[in-house]
Scaffold this active site. Structure first.
Site, short mmCIF file in Angstrom:
data_model
loop_
_atom_site.label_atom_id
_atom_site.label_comp_id
_atom_site.label_asym_id
_atom_site.label_seq_id
_atom_site.Cartn_x
_atom_site.Cartn_y
_atom_site.Cartn_z
CG HIS A 160 -2.20 5.47 -10.71
ND1 HIS A 160 -3.50 5.74 -10.35
CD2 HIS A 160 -1.88 4.29 -10.10
CE1 HIS A 160 -3.94 4.77 -9.55
NE2 HIS A 160 -2.98 3.88 -9.40
CG ASP A 196 -5.35 -1.20 -10.30
OD1 ASP A 196 -4.31 -1.87 -10.53
OD2 ASP A 196 -5.48 -0.48 -9.29
CG HIS A 198 -5.12 1.82 -6.40
ND1 HIS A 198 -4.45 0.62 -6.49
CD2 HIS A 198 -5.02 2.22 -5.10
CE1 HIS A 198 -3.94 0.31 -5.30
NE2 HIS A 198 -4.28 1.25 -4.44
CG ASP A 285 -4.71 -3.40 -7.30
OD1 ASP A 285 -5.67 -3.57 -8.09
OD2 ASP A 285 -3.98 -2.39 -7.32
C1 OKP Z 1 -0.84 1.64 -8.20
B1 OKP Z 1 -1.78 0.74 -8.97
C2 OKP Z 1 -0.85 2.48 0.39
C3 OKP Z 1 -0.31 3.66 -0.41
C4 OKP Z 1 -0.52 3.43 -1.85
C5 OKP Z 1 0.09 4.25 -4.09
C6 OKP Z 1 -0.70 3.16 -4.68
C7 OKP Z 1 -0.50 3.06 -6.16
C8 OKP Z 1 -1.24 1.92 -6.78
N1 OKP Z 1 -1.49 2.85 1.58
N2 OKP Z 1 0.31 4.24 -2.70
O1 OKP Z 1 -3.04 1.28 -9.23
O2 OKP Z 1 -1.96 -0.57 -8.41
ZN ZN Z 2 -3.95 -0.53 -8.13
#
Ligand code: OKP
Ligand code: ZN
Length: 344
Positions: A160, A196, A198, A285
């Site tokens: 990120h 990932d 995200h 994840d």
């Molecule tokens: C980082 B990585 C949950 C809020 C999530 C940020 C997530 C960051 C993920 N409802 N806040 O990509 O695993």
């Molecule tokens: Zn993630």
């Protein structure tokens, strides 16, 4: 395969994060790395080596000098302002506000160099993030030196982080730093595949106008999931990079059937690109029991992922990203790596 990891990475030990609009216990915690390390030892995946120190130069190939200076000087500025404990930004230069001149005040600086309030920055963060980046660089160097694959047990994660700001638990973009280092070491083309849950907004942005680094990401649709403001399918690259950015936004609830269909499409694009080296942003994840995520991959599916990746037939640098079901993280991560090695 060999794993690269430094105990210095454990020094970033956040207690809280702002998540879902509330102050909550932090989830990107040192035990994530420790459980993966134990599982590697338990399964005999391979040696665990400390990173080499690469210094600031390979970081500066990807990150802005003023951003690196901010990270390095943060703790002194924070404590000089009479603050203590972990820091959270709360004001950002969004639309219609100015990003320059850069403010003098620490609260202005925190907003200027971040994009969310969910990423605690503390006394040891800079050192841990540097050790994490060094782990990615060391794994890249092993693969450039002829190893088929290597695993950088990175945390804090990286995907990120943009060239000039942090967020999403990420400070230095480990995968991008490794990809750029591989280019500088002689690889003509590098593909970065981000699995990932995200979207890897930072990695996408860093290589968005380039055709020498292909970025592909499988992730939850940003209409419904963090990081919300990047990761749509119509983001295909710009300028020379047009066609070299490929997003696969997937619906919440996606299981192996839907996920692996996108993986096949990504594999086809990578094979057409014919990179010298593959960097995998290995988030775990997408797991069905991940506490902050909503895909449905099982621990067995991570074995299949490892087999599929091995089938690409490319020298591969694995860089760990997210994964917050700590009890299962070791099994899921090492499932990918051992299946890649053909040992599962
Ligand atoms: C980082 B990585 C949950 C809020 C999530 C940020 C997530 C960051 C993920 N409802 N806040 O990509 O695993
Ligand atoms: Zn993630």
């Amino acid at each position: 395969m060999k794993t690269i990891f430094s105990p210095v990475q454990l020094a970033h030990d956040p207690k809280h994060e702002i998540s879902d609009g509330m102050l909550k216990p932090a989830v990107e915690i040192p035990s994530r790395a420790e459980i993966v390390r134990s599982r590697i030892l338990e399964t005999g995946l391979g040696e665990i080596l400390p990173p080499e120190e690469f210094g600031l130069d390979p970081l500066a190939r990807v990150h802005a000098a003023d951003y690196l200076t901010f990270l390095e000087s943060f703790w002194e500025r924070w404590t000089n302002a009479g603050r203590s404990g972990e820091a959270f930004p709360f004001v950002w230069p969004v639309r219609e506000l100015r990003t320059s001149p850069v403010p003098d005040h620490i609260d202005g600086l925190l907003g200027r160099y971040s994009f969310d309030a969910g990423t605690p920055l503390g006394e040891e963060t800079w050192f841990a993030a540097r050790a994490s980046a060094d782990a990615a660089l060391t794994a890249a160097k092993l693969v450039a030196g002829g190893e088929r694959a290597a695993f950088a047990l990175c945390r804090p994660p990286g995907h990120h982080a943009h060239g000039g700001f942090y967020g999403g638990y990420c400070f230095l973009n480990n995968a991008a730093i490794a990809a750029q280092w591989l280019r500088d070491a002689g690889a003509e083309k590098v593909a970065v595949l981000d699995v990932d849950y995200h979207h890897g907004n930072g990695t996408q942005a860093i290589f968005y106008d380039r055709s020498d680094v292909l970025f592909l990401s499988l992730h939850a649709d940003p209409l419904e999931e963090y990081p919300y403001f990047l990761g749509h399918a119509d983001e295909t690259g710009e300028g020379a990079g047009e066609g070299f950015n490929v997003n696969f936004p997937l619906p919440l609830g996606t299981d192996w059937a839907g996920w692996s269909t996108a993986l096949k499409a990504a594999a086809d694009r990578i094979s057409r690109f014919a990179p010298d080296t593959l960097v995998v942003s290995l988030g775990l994840d997408a797991f069905e029991r991940d506490p902050i995520s909503k895909f449905r991959l099982t621990s067995e599916d991570f074995l299949r992922l490892g087999e599929e990746l091995a089938g690409f037939g490319l020298p591969t640098v694995f860089v760990m990203e997210g994964g917050y079901a700590v009890d299962a993280l070791g099994v899921n991560c090492v499932n990918v790596l051992s299946a890649f090695d053909g040992k599962a």
